[in-house]
Design an enzyme around this catalytic site. Structure first.
Site, PDB file in Angstrom:
ATOM      1  N   LYS A  23       0.883  -1.170   0.000  1.00  0.00           N
ATOM      2  CA  LYS A  23       0.000   0.000   0.000  1.00  0.00           C
ATOM      3  C   LYS A  23       0.921   1.221   0.000  1.00  0.00           C
ATOM      4  O   LYS A  23       1.262   1.759   1.057  1.00  0.00           O
ATOM      5  CB  LYS A  23      -0.901  -0.022   1.243  1.00  0.00           C
ATOM      6  CG  LYS A  23      -1.790   1.204   1.412  1.00  0.00           C
ATOM      7  CD  LYS A  23      -3.126   1.041   0.780  1.00  0.00           C
ATOM      8  CE  LYS A  23      -4.038   2.223   1.120  1.00  0.00           C
ATOM      9  NZ  LYS A  23      -5.334   2.135   0.448  1.00  0.00           N
ATOM     10  N   ASP A  67      -5.333  -0.324   6.984  1.00  0.00           N
ATOM     11  CA  ASP A  67      -5.207  -1.019   5.705  1.00  0.00           C
ATOM     12  C   ASP A  67      -3.822  -1.647   5.554  1.00  0.00           C
ATOM     13  O   ASP A  67      -3.687  -2.791   5.093  1.00  0.00           O
ATOM     14  CB  ASP A  67      -5.461  -0.062   4.544  1.00  0.00           C
ATOM     15  CG  ASP A  67      -6.893   0.455   4.507  1.00  0.00           C
ATOM     16  OD1 ASP A  67      -7.740  -0.111   5.217  1.00  0.00           O
ATOM     17  OD2 ASP A  67      -7.152   1.416   3.764  1.00  0.00           O
ATOM     18  N   GLU A 111      -2.229  -2.165  -3.536  1.00  0.00           N
ATOM     19  CA  GLU A 111      -3.504  -1.471  -3.362  1.00  0.00           C
ATOM     20  C   GLU A 111      -3.314   0.022  -3.557  1.00  0.00           C
ATOM     21  O   GLU A 111      -2.474   0.653  -2.900  1.00  0.00           O
ATOM     22  CB  GLU A 111      -4.081  -1.734  -1.968  1.00  0.00           C
ATOM     23  CG  GLU A 111      -5.436  -1.063  -1.777  1.00  0.00           C
ATOM     24  CD  GLU A 111      -5.926  -1.081  -0.336  1.00  0.00           C
ATOM     25  OE1 GLU A 111      -6.815  -0.257  -0.013  1.00  0.00           O
ATOM     26  OE2 GLU A 111      -5.423  -1.890   0.455  1.00  0.00           O
ATOM     27  N   VAL A 121      -4.908   4.051  -3.718  1.00  0.00           N
ATOM     28  CA  VAL A 121      -5.540   4.884  -2.704  1.00  0.00           C
ATOM     29  C   VAL A 121      -6.742   5.577  -3.331  1.00  0.00           C
ATOM     30  O   VAL A 121      -6.643   6.157  -4.409  1.00  0.00           O
ATOM     31  CB  VAL A 121      -4.543   5.907  -2.113  1.00  0.00           C
ATOM     32  CG1 VAL A 121      -3.928   6.760  -3.195  1.00  0.00           C
ATOM     33  CG2 VAL A 121      -5.196   6.767  -1.044  1.00  0.00           C
ATOM     34  N   ASN A 163     -18.151  -5.691  -4.978  1.00  0.00           N
ATOM     35  CA  ASN A 163     -18.176  -5.752  -3.515  1.00  0.00           C
ATOM     36  C   ASN A 163     -19.396  -5.007  -2.992  1.00  0.00           C
ATOM     37  O   ASN A 163     -19.607  -3.839  -3.311  1.00  0.00           O
ATOM     38  CB  ASN A 163     -16.900  -5.125  -2.933  1.00  0.00           C
ATOM     39  CG  ASN A 163     -16.843  -5.278  -1.429  1.00  0.00           C
ATOM     40  OD1 ASN A 163     -16.960  -6.377  -0.895  1.00  0.00           O
ATOM     41  ND2 ASN A 163     -16.653  -4.178  -0.729  1.00  0.00           N
ATOM     42  N   LEU A 217     -20.347  -9.004   4.567  1.00  0.00           N
ATOM     43  CA  LEU A 217     -20.031 -10.002   5.580  1.00  0.00           C
ATOM     44  C   LEU A 217     -19.929  -9.373   6.964  1.00  0.00           C
ATOM     45  O   LEU A 217     -19.356  -8.288   7.120  1.00  0.00           O
ATOM     46  CB  LEU A 217     -18.710 -10.697   5.236  1.00  0.00           C
ATOM     47  CG  LEU A 217     -18.660 -11.443   3.898  1.00  0.00           C
ATOM     48  CD1 LEU A 217     -17.238 -11.858   3.582  1.00  0.00           C
ATOM     49  CD2 LEU A 217     -19.585 -12.647   3.953  1.00  0.00           C
TER      50      LEU A 217
END
Length: 239
Positions: free
Chosen positions: A42, A59, A120, A122, A180, A215
Site C-alpha cells: 500500500k 489497511d 492497493e 488509494v 463488492n 459479511l
C-alpha cells in the site's frame, strides 16, 4: 527505473471505501493458500490511529497480516499519513512530500522477496499524489495488470465504466473486476450486476472475479471463498 518483473496486480476502486483492502487481503490469502510467496503493498495510505503506542494505518496492517512473507508496516506502506483525507493534502499537513521514485523502489524491494505482489491504490484510480503525478502514474510505473473493485451501490455502473476507460487510456490492462457489496439494500442489484458483466466484458474483455456479499466478519478467507477460483488462476498464471 521499472519494477522487477513479477506476477501480481494493482487493485484500484471505483471510489474510496469500496473494499479495496478487503479484496486485496483476500487475493493475498488466496495466493498464500496455493503456496505462493506473496506480499501486499500500500504505497500511500492516509489515516492512522494510535495502536500500542505508535501510529498505524489499518489497511497497511491488513495487507501485512494477509501476506505470506513476513513484512514490516514500513515495507508495506512506505508513505503513511495521520489525516484521513486526500493523500497530497495529508502529506502537506505534515510538511512532507510523496516521492514517486520511492514508491517504485518499495515495490522493487518487495518483488525481491515475493513471487507475487498485490498493490492497493488509494481512493479511486486518478488520485493526485503530488503536483505532477497521481495514483494512475504509479500503476503505470509498476506495469501490473489492474483489478477494479466495484462498490455495489447506486451509481456504480457509471463509476465502473469511467474507471475502466481511465485505466485503458493509460495503456494498462483491466484484468478483471470484483463486485463488492457496499449497500446491502441496493435496488435491482442483479440487474446492475448483469449490466456490469456485459459492459465491462464487451468494452474491455474484463471478467468478473467474484461477487462479495456484505459479511459480518470479513476475514480474508471468507472473502476469498466468494472469489472465482478459475478466473484467479488465469489472472495469476496458475492454471
Amino acid at each position: 527505473m521499472t519494477a522487477v518483473a513479477l506476477r501480481g496486480c494493482f487493485v484500484t476502486g471505483t471510489d474510496t471505501e469500496v473494499g479495496k483492502t478487503r479484496i486485496s487481503a483476500a487475493l493475498l490469502h488466496w495466493l498464500g493458500m496455493r503456496g505462493q510467496r506473496c506480499a501486499g503493498y500500500k504505497p500511500v495510505a492516509a489515516g492512522t490511529q494510535l495502536i500500542e503506542g505508535k501510529q498505524a494505518n489499518e489497511d497497511v496492517g491488513a495487507l501485512r497480516d494477509a501476506s505470506s512473507v513476513a513484512l514490516t508496516d514500513a515495507a508495506v506502506g512506505p508513505f503513511q499519513f495521520k489525516a484521513a483525507c486526500a493523500p497530497h493534502i495529508a502529506a502537506a499537513l505534515e510538511g512532507r512530500g510523496i516521492e514517486r521514485a520511492a514508491l517504485l523502489q518499495g515495490a522493487n524491494a518487495l518483488a525481491a522477496r515475493a513471487e507475487c505482489l498485490i498493490v492497493e491504490g488509494v481512493g479511486g484510480f486518478c488520485v493526485p499524489l503530488g503536483l505532477h503525478f497521481d495514483s494512475a502514474d504509479v500503476a503505470m510505473d509498476l506495469g501490473l495488470s489492474v483489478v477494479l473493485v466495484v462498490g455495489l451501490r447506486l451509481g456504480c455502473i457509471n463509476h465502473a465504466l469511467l474507471s475502466a476507460e481511465a485505466i485503458r487510456s493509460r495503456g494498462l490492462r483491466l484484468a478483471g473486476w470484483v463486485a463488492n457489496t457496499v449497500d446491502p439494500a441496493m435496488l435491482h442489484r442483479d440487474d446492475n450486476l448483469a449490466t456490469l458483466r456485459h459492459e465491462l466484458g464487451r468494452r474491455h474483455q474484463a471478467p468478473c472475479l467474484g461477487v462479495v456479499s456484505r459479511l459480518t466478519s470479513p476475514h480474508p478467507a471468507a472473502v476469498a471463498a466468494q472469489l472465482d477460483d478459475a478466473a484467479l488462476q488465469l489472472l495469476f498464471g496458475l492454471s
